[in-house]
Design a protein around this motif. Structure first.
Motif, PDB file in Angstrom:
ATOM      1  N   UNK A 159      39.305  37.652  33.628  1.00 46.61           N
ATOM      2  CA  UNK A 159      39.143  37.651  32.172  1.00 46.61           C
ATOM      3  C   UNK A 159      38.975  39.069  31.646  1.00 46.61           C
ATOM      4  N   UNK A 160      38.237  39.867  32.395  1.00 47.07           N
ATOM      5  CA  UNK A 160      37.966  41.213  31.916  1.00 47.07           C
ATOM      6  C   UNK A 160      37.734  42.147  33.093  1.00 47.07           C
ATOM      7  N   UNK A 161      38.260  43.347  33.008  1.00 54.15           N
ATOM      8  CA  UNK A 161      38.083  44.331  34.083  1.00 54.15           C
ATOM      9  C   UNK A 161      37.055  45.381  33.700  1.00 54.15           C
ATOM     10  N   UNK A 162      36.340  45.105  32.610  1.00 49.96           N
ATOM     11  CA  UNK A 162      35.407  46.125  32.125  1.00 49.96           C
ATOM     12  C   UNK A 162      33.982  45.764  32.533  1.00 49.96           C
ATOM     13  N   UNK A 163      33.063  46.691  32.210  1.00 49.30           N
ATOM     14  CA  UNK A 163      31.639  46.437  32.438  1.00 49.30           C
ATOM     15  C   UNK A 163      31.337  46.210  33.906  1.00 49.30           C
ATOM     16  N   UNK A 164      30.375  45.334  34.172  1.00 49.86           N
ATOM     17  CA  UNK A 164      29.944  45.113  35.557  1.00 49.86           C
ATOM     18  C   UNK A 164      31.009  44.408  36.384  1.00 49.86           C
ATOM     19  N   UNK A 165      31.956  43.757  35.697  1.00 49.72           N
ATOM     20  CA  UNK A 165      32.975  42.987  36.427  1.00 49.72           C
ATOM     21  C   UNK A 165      33.858  43.887  37.281  1.00 49.72           C
ATOM     22  N   UNK A 166      33.913  45.143  36.896  1.00 51.47           N
ATOM     23  CA  UNK A 166      34.748  46.078  37.633  1.00 51.47           C
ATOM     24  C   UNK A 166      34.249  46.233  39.080  1.00 51.47           C
ATOM     25  N   UNK A 167      32.972  45.924  39.286  1.00 54.37           N
ATOM     26  CA  UNK A 167      32.384  46.108  40.607  1.00 54.37           C
ATOM     27  C   UNK A 167      32.660  44.931  41.549  1.00 54.37           C
ATOM     28  N   UNK A 168      33.206  43.874  41.014  1.00 51.53           N
ATOM     29  CA  UNK A 168      33.509  42.715  41.866  1.00 51.53           C
ATOM     30  C   UNK A 168      34.719  43.017  42.745  1.00 51.53           C
ATOM     31  N   UNK A 169      34.857  42.310  43.877  1.00 46.78           N
ATOM     32  CA  UNK A 169      36.017  42.574  44.759  1.00 46.78           C
ATOM     33  C   UNK A 169      37.348  42.312  44.044  1.00 46.78           C
ATOM     34  N   UNK A 170      38.417  42.853  44.646  1.00 42.20           N
ATOM     35  CA  UNK A 170      39.758  42.695  44.060  1.00 42.20           C
ATOM     36  C   UNK A 170      40.133  41.216  43.930  1.00 42.20           C
ATOM     37  N   UNK A 171      40.965  40.918  42.943  1.00 44.44           N
ATOM     38  CA  UNK A 171      41.371  39.525  42.713  1.00 44.44           C
ATOM     39  C   UNK A 171      42.041  38.913  43.945  1.00 44.44           C
ATOM     40  N   UNK A 172      42.947  39.693  44.551  1.00 43.59           N
ATOM     41  CA  UNK A 172      43.698  39.182  45.695  1.00 43.59           C
ATOM     42  C   UNK A 172      42.747  38.802  46.844  1.00 43.59           C
ATOM     43  N   UNK A 173      41.743  39.653  47.031  1.00 38.44           N
ATOM     44  CA  UNK A 173      40.776  39.401  48.117  1.00 38.44           C
ATOM     45  C   UNK A 173      39.950  38.141  47.823  1.00 38.44           C
ATOM     46  N   UNK A 174      39.548  37.993  46.558  1.00 44.16           N
ATOM     47  CA  UNK A 174      38.743  36.822  46.180  1.00 44.16           C
ATOM     48  C   UNK A 174      39.537  35.535  46.398  1.00 44.16           C
ATOM     49  N   UNK A 175      40.817  35.594  46.028  1.00 47.10           N
ATOM     50  CA  UNK A 175      41.699  34.436  46.175  1.00 47.10           C
ATOM     51  C   UNK A 175      41.806  34.031  47.643  1.00 47.10           C
ATOM     52  N   UNK A 176      42.063  35.032  48.473  1.00 41.92           N
ATOM     53  CA  UNK A 176      42.250  34.785  49.900  1.00 41.92           C
ATOM     54  C   UNK A 176      40.956  34.298  50.551  1.00 41.92           C
TER      55      UNK A 176
END
Lengths: 270, 450
Positions: A159-176
């Motif tokens: 939804x958003x790549x800003x703020x604290x969300x930027x610190x979450x793992x990459x989308x591809x990694x989360x999916x896998x």
């Protein structure tokens, strides 16, 4: 509850609660150090919970796997263990604690409210299958729970790549990661159902009886089976797969808290 | 028809249909979620709701022809898809990555070596990494490929084979088996066939004509309160002879394919009513409601309510039991004529009382057990199916089917210091991030390859 069990359990509960607050702060205010403190505190709380379990096991003389309190005690321990193992092999999963710790607190709270009376193991539980059945049940719930975290974080990050969300793992990694966790959870749940069926055959003379707990465990297994087929066979990835991981957990929540436990042969065991 | 059956989408639709039906039915009350009294009340006072619950709640829904039909189709579809996959793998010897939904990732590198040296280097690298090597010459250049993780496919096939075995176990169990309940008082021989109560859909006439007797029943309570150990001996007598089989909770007695599992345990005081020295009621009463008491109809419109206190205690008007151990057994007998209580007495074993010329005696007490009698012919199939399924899933979890292709071509004339190019492309069915990492790691490893 035994005296030392209670002391260590409260230390664990406090540890998980503070750890959750630290992780929340770390993510919202982007403070890396708080994440490190939070993780270390989770490990310390886990150690305290391990001592509480060991004390209970020693005092009662059996694996804590009987009724709601013992199940929540052992189950949350396995959920945290799943998180720690995941964090060991996949370091970006560290912030998952922000979702895992409050859920663990909820389950533990529910267990503690139901009362932790010290009891000997009832005859129906005296089977070696209890180790396999209960252990794998919680491994599957732990895996599904962390898959839920992974899916939830995917949706937030997408939804958003800003703020604290930027610190979450990459989308591809989360999916896998969510796929791998669901696959392991599905395997563990299969072991749970199979061992439960064999145990039930010896105990009640039938391997399947459409008891509410059995029905909900089959439903949640089919939900995750459909989930895997949608991802593997039809190639669902990304947002759709993340929603699947998030929504599928509701079947498991029903299995644990829902219809089954009030009126089931799983509670009236003999 | 075959096309429909081997379609994975159809299999998914069938799975979804079964899942949705189970999901809806699981919310409806049934005999597991309602007490027998409430179930009976519902039948009397709300027949419409009762009809819905007794047809569409899970234990009933799963026996309907429609549900069984869809489940059968799902089983057939699983079988057809599995066989189809096997046939395709047998023909192609490999699953084509290019035609299926897969992830791919590639990097291109330039090399100072000539094409032949580069080819040898890649071949050495693939052999060293234990890849299944393939080679193809195309207009673009030489394609060397390596494949790993094929066992995942076999894991999937094993899992589905296990699932089919479990599916088949259902009808085998229902059609070839037996389920019933046998309630017997200790040390009282009974005929199995005439005493066992078959559950709905089963016939007691199929049960062998044996004489059974439970002996040496034991019920142990930890601190007199918590259930600890229950069991006894089941003596079975048939024309060939007699056998004694120990049984307890979690340890059923097995005899010629029939399993006797202990499901309930209780006390059975003996109540004797005599008039003029002749007994007109003499039974061991299997008490099933220790909290509320059990009612029995006697002659002349009289009903008896009987309660058993294993470790009797009295404080003023209040009576009860200190523990569940029979340390001080007392039986309470109340007689009613209509709603009016006409007699009440507390009896220790051997006590007696007189009421309207009737001698009431409680000479002794025994225990009773309820044994679930089953013959599950499908259980071996379930065990086999479970084993196959679990092993298959484990293999599936550990394996990651992927292919790496090295496309080797001469470098263009403008790249003076390089003599060849190598494009490393990876294909993976499920794990894109892992694939990306692996391809980058291979690219790096190629630099170190001698």
């Amino acid at each position: 509850m035994a005296f030392w069990e209670e002391i260590f359990l409260w230390i664990a509960v406090a540890g998980y609660a503070v750890s959750f607050l630290l992780f929340l702060n770390a993510l919202v205010f982007r403070k890396e150090r708080l994440q490190v403190f939070g993780f270390n505190l989770t490990v310390a709380a886990f150690a305290a919970q391990t001592v509480a379990i060991a004390v209970r096991w020693y005092v009662t003389g059996h694996i804590p796997a009987m009724y709601t309190y013992e199940n929540s005690l052992a189950g949350t321990w396995i959920i945290i263990l799943t998180y720690l193992v995941l964090r060991r092999f996949f370091p970006p999963a560290r912030p998952f604690a922000v979702a895992v710790t409050p859920l663990v607190l909820l389950i533990l709270g529910n267990g503690m409210l139901s009362g932790g009376e010290l009891r000997p193991l009832e005859p129906a539980f005296r089977s070696n299958w209890i180790f396999v059945h209960v252990l794998f049940a919680w491994f599957s719930f732990g895996s599904y729970l962390t898959a839920f975290c992974s899916g939830g974080m995917y949706l937030l990050k997408e939804k958003s790549h800003t703020g604290f969300l930027i610190r979450l793992p990459e989308l591809k990694l989360l999916d896998e990661l969510s796929l791998r966790l669901i696959l392991f959870g599905f395997f563990a749940q299969s072991v749970m159902i199979a061992s439960g069926a064999i145990w039930a055959h010896g105990l009640w003379g039938r391997y399947w009886g459409w008891d509410p707990v059995e029905t909900w465990s089959l439903i949640s297994w089919l939900v995750y089976g459909a989930n895997l087929h949608l991802r593997v066979t039809l190639g669902w990835t990304g947002r759709r797969a993340a929603w699947l991981a998030v929504l599928s957990l509701f079947a498991v929540i029903f299995l644990y808290f829902g219809f089954g436990h009030g009126s089931s042969v799983h509670t009236v065991v003999f | 028809m075959l096309k429909l059956l081997i379609s994975r989408k159809i299999a998914l639709y069938l799975l979804a249909a079964v899942l949705v039906a189970l999901l809806i039915s699981a919310f409806l009350p049934n005999t597991y979620t309602l007490s027998p009294e409430r179930w009976h009340d519902l039948q009397l006072h709300d027949p419409d709701r009762f009809w819905i619950y007794s047809h569409f709640s899970t234990p009933y829904l799963v026996r309907t022809p429609l549900f069984l039909g869809v489940s059968f189709l799902l089983c057939l579809s699983t079988l057809a898809c599995t066989v189809d996959r096997l046939v395709k793998v047998g023909k192609a010897r490999a699953v084509p990555f290019e035609t299926e939904k897969v992830f791919s990732f590639s990097v291109t590198r330039c090399a100072a070596e000539d094409l032949e040296t580069l080819r040898e280097k890649v071949q050495r690298f693939l052999a060293h990494g234990k890849w299944e090597v393939g080679c193809e010459e195309t207009a673009e250049g030489v394609i060397l490929s390596g494949q790993k993780g094929r066992s995942g496919l076999w894991g999937s096939i094993l899992f589905h084979a296990g699932l089919i075995a479990c599916f088949v176990a259902g009808p085998v169990t229902v059609l070839g088996g037996f389920r019933g309940e046998l309630i017997v008082t200790g040390d009282t021989p009974v005929s199995l066939r005439s005493t066992v109560v078959a559950l709905e859909g089963y016939d007691a006439a199929r049960v062998p004509d044996l004489q059974v007797e439970v002996k040496r029943l034991r019920g142990e309570y930890y601190r007199g309160e918590y259930r600890y150990d229950f069991g006894g001996i089941l003596a079975v007598t048939d024309p060939k002879g007699s056998r004694e089989l120990p049984f307890s909770v979690n340890r059923a007695a097995n005899y010629e394919g029939y399993q006797f599992s202990l499901s309930e345990y209780g006390s059975a005081p003996r109540l004797v009513l005599e008039r003029d020295g002749r007994p007109f009621f003499d039974y061991y009463l299997n008490l099933r409601h220790p909290e509320e008491g059990d009612y029995f109809d006697l002659d002349g419109g009289v009903r008896a309510m009987v309660m058993f206190f294993p470790d009797f205690v009295q404080q003023g008007e209040r009576i009860g039991t200190k523990s569940k151990r029979p340390d001080h057994p007392v039986t309470l007998v109340r007689l009613f004529r209509g709603d009016r209580q006409v007699f009440q007495g507390l009896f220790q074993p051997g006590d007696e009382a007189l009421w309207e010329g009737v001698r009431i005696r409680v000479p002794d007490f025994r225990h009773w057990v309820s044994l679930t009698v089953t013959s599950e012919r499908g259980v071996l199939l379930v065990m086999l199916g479970s084993l196959l399924g679990v092993v298959g899933l484990f293999i599936r979890f550990l394996s990651n089917e992927r292919r790496i292709e090295f496309t080797l071509a001469p470098a263009g004339e403008d790249a003076a210091e390089y003599r060849s190019t190598c494009t490393i492309r990876g294909y993976s069915r499920y794990y894109p991030a892992f694939l990306e990492k692996e391809v980058l790691a291979i690219d790096e490893a190629m630099d170190n390859e001698q």
